[in-house]
Each structure stands twice: as structure tokens, then as C-alpha cells.
Motif scaffolding. Structure first.
Motif, PDB file in Angstrom:
ATOM      1  N   LEU A   8     -24.011  94.037 -92.134  1.00  4.57           N
ATOM      2  CA  LEU A   8     -23.652  95.308 -91.511  1.00  4.57           C
ATOM      3  C   LEU A   8     -22.788  96.146 -92.450  1.00  4.57           C
ATOM      4  N   ARG A   9     -21.834  95.501 -93.121  1.00  7.28           N
ATOM      5  CA  ARG A   9     -20.966  96.209 -94.063  1.00  7.28           C
ATOM      6  C   ARG A   9     -21.778  96.784 -95.218  1.00  7.28           C
ATOM      7  N   ILE A  13     -22.187 100.799 -96.039  1.00  4.67           N
ATOM      8  CA  ILE A  13     -21.851 101.327 -97.362  1.00  4.67           C
ATOM      9  C   ILE A  13     -23.047 102.065 -97.952  1.00  4.67           C
ATOM     10  N   PHE A  14     -24.245 101.521 -97.772  1.00  2.47           N
ATOM     11  CA  PHE A  14     -25.451 102.166 -98.274  1.00  2.47           C
ATOM     12  C   PHE A  14     -25.683 103.508 -97.590  1.00  2.47           C
ATOM     13  N   VAL A  15     -25.527 103.560 -96.267  1.00  2.00           N
ATOM     14  CA  VAL A  15     -25.768 104.796 -95.515  1.00  2.00           C
ATOM     15  C   VAL A  15     -24.752 105.868 -95.904  1.00  2.00           C
ATOM     16  N   VAL A  16     -23.486 105.495 -96.037  1.00  2.00           N
ATOM     17  CA  VAL A  16     -22.460 106.467 -96.426  1.00  2.00           C
ATOM     18  C   VAL A  16     -22.695 106.956 -97.850  1.00  2.00           C
ATOM     19  N   SER A  17     -23.043 106.067 -98.747  1.00  2.00           N
ATOM     20  CA  SER A  17     -23.328 106.471-100.130  1.00  2.00           C
ATOM     21  C   SER A  17     -24.525 107.405-100.195  1.00  2.00           C
ATOM     22  N   VAL A  22     -26.842 112.822-100.948  1.00  2.00           N
ATOM     23  CA  VAL A  22     -27.655 113.934-100.433  1.00  2.00           C
ATOM     24  C   VAL A  22     -26.804 115.195-100.317  1.00  2.00           C
ATOM     25  N   GLY A  23     -25.556 115.067 -99.893  1.00  2.00           N
ATOM     26  CA  GLY A  23     -24.665 116.219 -99.818  1.00  2.00           C
ATOM     27  C   GLY A  23     -24.394 116.835-101.176  1.00  2.00           C
ATOM     28  N   CYS A  24     -24.191 116.011-102.173  1.00  2.00           N
ATOM     29  CA  CYS A  24     -23.974 116.529-103.532  1.00  2.00           C
ATOM     30  C   CYS A  24     -25.213 117.225-104.070  1.00  2.00           C
TER      31      CYS A  24
END
Length: 50
Positions: A8-9, A13-17, A22-24
Motif C-alpha cells: 500500500l505504501r 508513493i507511486f500515485v503521488v509521484s 503530470v502536474g509539472c
């Protein structure tokens, strides 16, 4: 139980990264390349001398 928390961790971490990446990409391709942004600006720069 510990293995599930580890997976889960890693997933979080993958989803947040991915969201940051994508935002950048969005920022550098869409927002930064515009010369004049008219939406959302409260103060407009005036270049005429007084």
C-alpha cells in the motif's frame, strides 16, 4: 499484514509521484508557454508612462 502495508505504501508513493510528474508536465507545457494570461489575474501590468 506487514506485506500489505508495504504494498500500500509503495502504491501511494507511486500515485503521488505520478500526480506530481503530470502536474509539472502540465505547467511547463501549458502555463509557462503563454505570453499573457488573462484568466485569474487581479492586477494587470501597465507599460505606458505616466
Amino acid at each position: 499484514m506487514e506485506e500489505a502495508r508495504r504494498k500500500l505504501r509503495i502504491c501511494l508513493i507511486f500515485v503521488v509521484s505520478l500526480a506530481v510528474l503530470v502536474g509539472c508536465i502540465y505547467y511547463f507545457n501549458d502555463v509557462k508557454n503563454q505570453e499573457k494570461i488573462s484568466e485569474g489575474t487581479l492586477v494587470q501590468r501597465c507599460t505606458a508612462p505616466y
